[in-house]
Write an enzyme that holds these catalytic residues in place. Sequence first.
Site, PDB file in Angstrom:
ATOM      1  N   TYR A   1       5.067   6.166  -3.488  1.00  0.00           N
ATOM      2  CA  TYR A   1       3.993   5.462  -4.185  1.00  0.00           C
ATOM      3  C   TYR A   1       2.622   6.023  -3.792  1.00  0.00           C
ATOM      4  CZ  TYR A   1       6.564   1.592  -6.375  1.00  0.00           C
ATOM      5  OH  TYR A   1       7.374   0.823  -7.176  1.00  0.00           O
TER       6      TYR A   1
ATOM      7  N   LYS B   1      18.762   7.790   1.594  1.00  0.00           N
ATOM      8  CA  LYS B   1      19.465   8.826   0.821  1.00  0.00           C
ATOM      9  C   LYS B   1      19.504  10.055   1.719  1.00  0.00           C
ATOM     10  CE  LYS B   1      21.313  10.502  -2.964  1.00  0.00           C
ATOM     11  NZ  LYS B   1      22.655  10.063  -3.427  1.00  0.00           N
TER      12      LYS B   1
ATOM     13  N   ASP C   1      22.559   4.858  -3.605  1.00  0.00           N
ATOM     14  CA  ASP C   1      23.417   4.697  -4.791  1.00  0.00           C
ATOM     15  C   ASP C   1      24.582   3.759  -4.485  1.00  0.00           C
ATOM     16  OD1 ASP C   1      24.313   6.659  -3.032  1.00  0.00           O
ATOM     17  OD2 ASP C   1      25.016   8.023  -4.591  1.00  0.00           O
TER      18      ASP C   1
ATOM     19  N   ASP D   1      11.868  -1.251  -4.346  1.00  0.00           N
ATOM     20  CA  ASP D   1      11.421  -1.734  -5.653  1.00  0.00           C
ATOM     21  C   ASP D   1      12.632  -1.931  -6.563  1.00  0.00           C
ATOM     22  OD1 ASP D   1       9.675  -2.328  -7.815  1.00  0.00           O
ATOM     23  OD2 ASP D   1       9.920  -0.274  -8.543  1.00  0.00           O
TER      24      ASP D   1
ATOM     25  N   ASP E   1      14.796  -5.754  -7.573  1.00  0.00           N
ATOM     26  CA  ASP E   1      15.033  -6.277  -8.928  1.00  0.00           C
ATOM     27  C   ASP E   1      16.522  -6.523  -9.137  1.00  0.00           C
ATOM     28  OD1 ASP E   1      12.340  -6.082  -9.601  1.00  0.00           O
ATOM     29  OD2 ASP E   1      12.747  -5.181 -11.563  1.00  0.00           O
TER      30      ASP E   1
HETATM   31  C1  IPM Z   1       6.884  -4.827  -7.725  1.00  0.00           C
HETATM   32  C2  IPM Z   1       6.371  -4.240  -9.008  1.00  0.00           C
HETATM   33  C3  IPM Z   1       5.261  -3.255  -8.684  1.00  0.00           C
HETATM   34  C4  IPM Z   1       5.860  -2.149  -7.843  1.00  0.00           C
HETATM   35  C5  IPM Z   1       4.538  -2.698  -9.919  1.00  0.00           C
HETATM   36  C6  IPM Z   1       3.948  -3.792 -10.781  1.00  0.00           C
HETATM   37  C7  IPM Z   1       3.491  -1.694  -9.540  1.00  0.00           C
HETATM   38  O1  IPM Z   1       7.402  -3.652  -9.717  1.00  0.00           O
HETATM   39  O2  IPM Z   1       6.093  -5.437  -6.989  1.00  0.00           O
HETATM   40  O3  IPM Z   1       8.066  -4.699  -7.453  1.00  0.00           O
HETATM   41  O4  IPM Z   1       6.416  -1.187  -8.361  1.00  0.00           O
HETATM   42  O5  IPM Z   1       5.784  -2.253  -6.618  1.00  0.00           O
HETATM   43 MG    MG Z   2       9.323  -3.974  -8.905  1.00  0.00          MG
END
Ligand code: IPM
Ligand code: MG
Length: 356
Positions: A137, A187, A219, A243, A247
């Site tokens: 990032y 990884k 993975d 990240d 999710d």
């Molecule tokens: C998160 C989001 C952010 C990230 C985005 C909105 C930049 O996806 O907080 O997980 O990638 O960190």
């Molecule tokens: Mg995210």
Amino acid sequence: MAATIAVLPGDGIGPEVTHAAVAVLQTVRPDVTCVEHEIGGAALRRGLPALPDDARATCERSDAILFGSVGLPEYDSKPLAERPEYALFLLRRDYELYANIRPVRVFPGLEDASSLKPELVRGLDLVVVRELTGGIYYGKPKEQRTEDGVESAVDTMIYHAPEIERIVRTGFELARGRRKHLTSVDKQNILETSRLWRRVTERIAPEYPDVKLEHLLVDNAAMQLVRRPGDFDVIVTENMFGDILSDEAAILTGSIGTLPSASLGTRGMPGRQFGLYEPIGGTAPDIAGKGIANPTAAILSAALLLRYSLADDENAARIERAVERAYADGVLTADVARDNTPVSTQTFTDAVTARL
Ligand code: IPM
Ligand code: MG
């Protein structure tokens, strides 16, 4: 003790869910001062930067930040510095909020909302600890180029041992207070940063002999998360893997709208750390403004704020219990309602407030 919170609702469903969280927060702590600012797309639309100076100044004099969400499709083609996400990017970097803690829990009775078999997710309780200020990032160079008419782009994944040490310690400490099982995700069969990550993690492990450490390749980790999610306790990993995996872990619960997060850094002391609190899910522009978004993640983020930044575990737990009771009583927003009649953001919030 008087406290000031910077409230940055952002875009999409951000304002609706953040205002719900503020309402709950102010019910348990009427003494807390909340100062709100437009950031992200809401600021860009008014010709301001994604993180305007006044918003930053408020953060500067606050004990914590309650954040909504940022990102709108209309800015997709812009460079990072002109996109709503830049606000979050700057806050994480400038306040060195390196430890992103994302607890994943399935509310009893909500197992059917998951896309996995209910027996796989029943009682699920894990935490993703994501490194938040390093890796791909933030590494430089990070740019798009055109050389001899050929377009190219570069992102740089770089980690320094101290950055890995501190986040791995966060993971070990959390695991120590839970089921004492830490899974480090990397990884290392391909990436040099991962080889360093694993070496540093192994170096720290002897300080935590009571915690069982396991390494997984990313993975494989993605696969095991849907195959045997109940086996995970604390997962620690670098920025981008975190990240993606958070999710994935979040949706195991049936809705990404239920999961809060805390981003902590180097300011303050335990219980009184400066932090940024936000729902894991995004801006959900498709349902924004309709008053139907699930505010659970934002409300639980406010609970984490009380716990980590205002040393108020009592009210944090009160909010968490009230949310659980609302779910147990079948008060469900559209994302998780299934056969029940869905309630609005406002009705859900009132139900939580009534159960405090
Ligand atoms: C998160 C989001 C952010 C990230 C985005 C909105 C930049 O996806 O907080 O997980 O990638 O960190
Ligand atoms: Mg995210």
